[in-house]
Design a protein around this motif. Structure first.
Motif, short mmCIF file in Angstrom:
data_model
loop_
_atom_site.label_atom_id
_atom_site.label_comp_id
_atom_site.label_asym_id
_atom_site.label_seq_id
_atom_site.Cartn_x
_atom_site.Cartn_y
_atom_site.Cartn_z
N TYR A 24 12.87 -12.77 14.10
CA TYR A 24 14.37 -12.65 13.90
C TYR A 24 15.02 -13.28 15.11
N ARG A 25 16.08 -14.11 14.44
CA ARG A 25 16.72 -14.78 15.61
C ARG A 25 18.13 -14.13 15.69
N LYS A 26 18.20 -13.42 16.80
CA LYS A 26 19.38 -12.56 17.12
C LYS A 26 20.35 -13.51 17.47
N THR A 27 21.60 -13.29 16.74
CA THR A 27 22.77 -13.98 17.25
C THR A 27 23.96 -13.36 18.17
N MET A 28 24.90 -14.03 18.89
CA MET A 28 25.51 -13.39 19.58
C MET A 28 26.70 -12.77 18.85
N PRO A 29 27.04 -11.39 19.31
CA PRO A 29 28.31 -10.79 18.67
C PRO A 29 29.58 -11.62 18.88
N LEU A 30 30.53 -11.69 17.90
CA LEU A 30 31.81 -12.21 18.21
C LEU A 30 32.35 -11.91 19.42
N TRP A 31 32.46 -10.60 19.72
CA TRP A 31 33.21 -10.02 20.88
C TRP A 31 32.87 -10.49 22.10
N ALA A 32 31.22 -10.84 22.26
CA ALA A 32 30.68 -11.13 23.31
C ALA A 32 30.98 -12.76 23.50
N GLY A 33 30.99 -13.43 22.59
CA GLY A 33 31.47 -14.72 22.56
C GLY A 33 32.87 -15.03 23.14
N LEU A 34 33.82 -14.13 22.65
CA LEU A 34 35.24 -13.93 23.07
C LEU A 34 35.22 -13.76 24.35
N VAL A 35 34.50 -12.70 25.02
CA VAL A 35 34.61 -12.26 26.24
C VAL A 35 34.17 -13.44 27.25
N ILE A 36 33.01 -14.09 26.89
CA ILE A 36 32.51 -15.22 27.69
C ILE A 36 33.62 -16.44 27.82
N LEU A 37 34.09 -16.72 26.68
CA LEU A 37 35.24 -17.85 26.53
C LEU A 37 36.24 -17.51 27.44
N ILE A 38 37.16 -16.47 27.26
CA ILE A 38 38.07 -16.07 28.23
C ILE A 38 37.71 -16.04 29.74
N PHE A 39 36.43 -15.48 29.96
CA PHE A 39 35.98 -15.46 31.51
C PHE A 39 35.84 -16.89 31.90
N THR A 40 35.29 -17.82 31.04
CA THR A 40 35.09 -19.25 31.55
C THR A 40 36.61 -19.92 31.63
N LEU A 41 37.25 -19.55 30.70
CA LEU A 41 38.83 -20.33 31.11
C LEU A 41 39.41 -19.65 32.32
N PHE A 42 39.24 -18.34 32.69
CA PHE A 42 39.82 -17.84 33.78
C PHE A 42 39.24 -18.54 34.95
N LEU A 43 37.78 -18.62 35.04
CA LEU A 43 37.27 -19.33 36.23
C LEU A 43 37.79 -20.61 36.49
N THR A 44 37.87 -21.42 35.07
CA THR A 44 38.44 -22.87 35.26
C THR A 44 39.93 -22.82 35.76
N PHE A 45 40.55 -21.94 35.47
CA PHE A 45 41.90 -21.84 35.97
C PHE A 45 41.96 -21.70 37.43
N VAL A 46 41.11 -20.51 37.89
CA VAL A 46 41.21 -20.29 39.21
C VAL A 46 40.52 -21.48 40.44
N PHE A 47 39.52 -22.23 39.62
CA PHE A 47 39.16 -23.54 40.46
C PHE A 47 40.23 -24.52 40.34
N CYS A 48 40.92 -24.68 39.32
CA CYS A 48 41.92 -25.74 39.17
C CYS A 48 43.09 -25.45 40.26
N SER A 49 43.40 -24.11 40.55
CA SER A 49 44.42 -23.63 41.19
C SER A 49 43.87 -23.91 42.76
N TYR A 50 42.56 -23.70 43.07
CA TYR A 50 42.23 -23.94 44.24
C TYR A 50 42.00 -25.30 44.77
N ILE A 51 41.84 -26.05 43.91
CA ILE A 51 41.87 -27.68 44.43
C ILE A 51 43.22 -28.21 44.10
N ASP A 52 44.27 -27.39 43.94
CA ASP A 52 45.46 -27.96 43.75
C ASP A 52 45.74 -28.80 42.43
N LEU A 53 45.11 -28.54 41.34
CA LEU A 53 45.33 -29.45 40.41
C LEU A 53 46.20 -29.01 39.20
#
Length: 419
Positions: free
Chosen positions: A390-419
């Protein structure tokens, strides 16, 4: 890329004769047939019925019935069950033989396994294994196969042969095909002749009925695949495709299915093998739309293919090969291979049959939590089963959490390097 699983398939059972046909009798009972032929080889001809179960780790098969057919080898068969009757039809030499299959409860001595070599734990008896007052006696479900009517379906001389028998899903129609190239439709279960279709110039290789329409597909050694109206007995169209490099291909197997998510839209699947000078070319699994005869999708093979099955819900296909004895499972909609079992058998695969999807959970097969399970047989006398975890798939809410967290880290990194 599809995973490879070499030499880890489960061998469910071994019989003492070559196997040519496999069908489900119930969701938990499989019937296999074959034999050594009419010559005095000492090899039996007949059927064996096995009950399937799962012990939490693997599938198990227990023989419950054996029925020998004398000098008649069983090359093909088809089954039908309703709430009152279970029927089995089999091609035996020039005739189609009808059998009644009745279930009976038989008292047996209960076997208790002990010792270091046993990995089976004592379990509660199933509902159909009712334990008597004597705890060492239990009632087990077995089957009695009784020959009924027999009709000759092929008259081609010098050796007439019923090559294929196929029951309609409604249990009211039977189709047979033989070496004379004719398709005969019979009223079932009375075996009254309805119509003879002068379908092909050479012997029939396969027949199949669609489940939701009146389509009948026939293929033969004349290289033709024809779609018919099974009720009117009328030819609708021939399946044709542009063969590579002008080579010659022959259809080997045909099966109808339902395209997932298309409101029970019908599809027909075929296997084609190269012949003559084209033998070194690819073999193909093809998906067609029977209403217009259009070829929609194709999957390639490096060797000739010999067996095809479609699961009852239309989600999966299984293909068996000729030379390596391999078995593969495909997603029916896309023809993407999702499981490959190389060398499943030591000789060519002669038959495949899916366990049906569980009614309680459509993502599981019966008897286990596997997403799909297919039985395979061969002339190597073995019955095997191959499971798709059985191929388990990722729940939608988990995917959204990962996406939001990735965007947050990207924003923090861009702020750190003054982009």
């Amino acid at each position: 890329m599809a995973p490879n699983r070499k030499n880890i398939e489960d061998i469910l059972a071994r019989v003492n004769f070559p196997l040519y046909t496999v069908q489900l009798l119930t969701p938990r009972h499989v019937i296999v047939g074959g034999g050594g032929g009419t010559s005095k080889t000492g090899v039996a001809n007949g059927f064996e019925i096995f009950e399937l179960s799962h012990n939490g780790r693997k599938f198990l098969a227990e023989e419950v019935t054996r029925h020998e057919t004398g000098g008649n080898v069983v090359m093909n068969c088809s089954t039908y069950s309703d709430n009152r009757h279970t029927y089995l039809v089999a091609g035996q030499e020039s005739h189609c033989q009808l059998y009644n299959v009745n279930s009976v409860l038989v008292k047996e001595q209960k076997v208790v396994e002990n010792g270091l070599n046993s990995d089976l734990k004592q379990r509660k008896p199933k509902a159909k294994e009712k334990t008597d007052a004597n705890e060492n006696v239990q009632k087990k479900l077995k089957f009695v196969i009784t020959p009924a009517d027999s009709v000759q379906t092929d008259f081609q001389q010098p050796e007439p042969l019923c090559r294929v028998v196929r029951m309609h899903h409604n249990g009211k129609l039977l189709a047979t095909g033989g070496t004379d190239g004719k398709i005969k439709l019979w009223k079932f279960p009375g075996l009254e002749p309805l119509v003879t279709l002068k379908a092909h110039e050479k012997e029939i290789d396969d027949i199949d009925f669609s489940k939701y329409d009146n389509y009948l597909c026939t293929i033969a050694k004349d290289g033709l695949a024809i779609i018919w109206d099974a009720v009117k007995g009328k030819q609708l169209r021939k399946l044709s495709w542009k063969q590579p490099n002008g080579s010659k291909y022959l259809y080997k197997r045909c099966r109808f299915g339902v395209i997932e998510g298309a409101n029970q839209k019908c599809a027909v699947y075929t296997l084609t093998n190269p012949t003559g000078l084209a033998k070194r070319q690819k073999a193909y699994l093809q998906q067609w739309l029977p209403e217009d005869g259009l070829l929609k999708k194709v999957a390639e093979f490096d060797e000739s293919v010999s067996a095809l099955a479609v699961r009852d819900d239309g989600r999966f296909l299984a293909v068996g090969t000729m030379f390596s004895g391999s078995v593969s499972i495909y997603a029916a909609f896309s023809l993407q291979r999702i499981l490959n079992v190389p060398g499943a058998h030591s000789m060519f695969v002669t038959g495949l049959e899916f366990l049906p999807a569980s009614q309680e959970n459509e993502n599981h097969t019966v008897c286990s939590v596997a997403e799909a399970a297919v039985l395979s047989i061969s002339v190597d006398n073995q019955v095997c089963i191959h499971t798709l975890p059985y191929r388990k798939t990722m729940p939608l809410w988990a995917g959204l959490v990962i996406l939001i967290f990735t965007l947050f880290l990207t924003f923090v990194f861009c702020s750190y390097i003054d982009l």
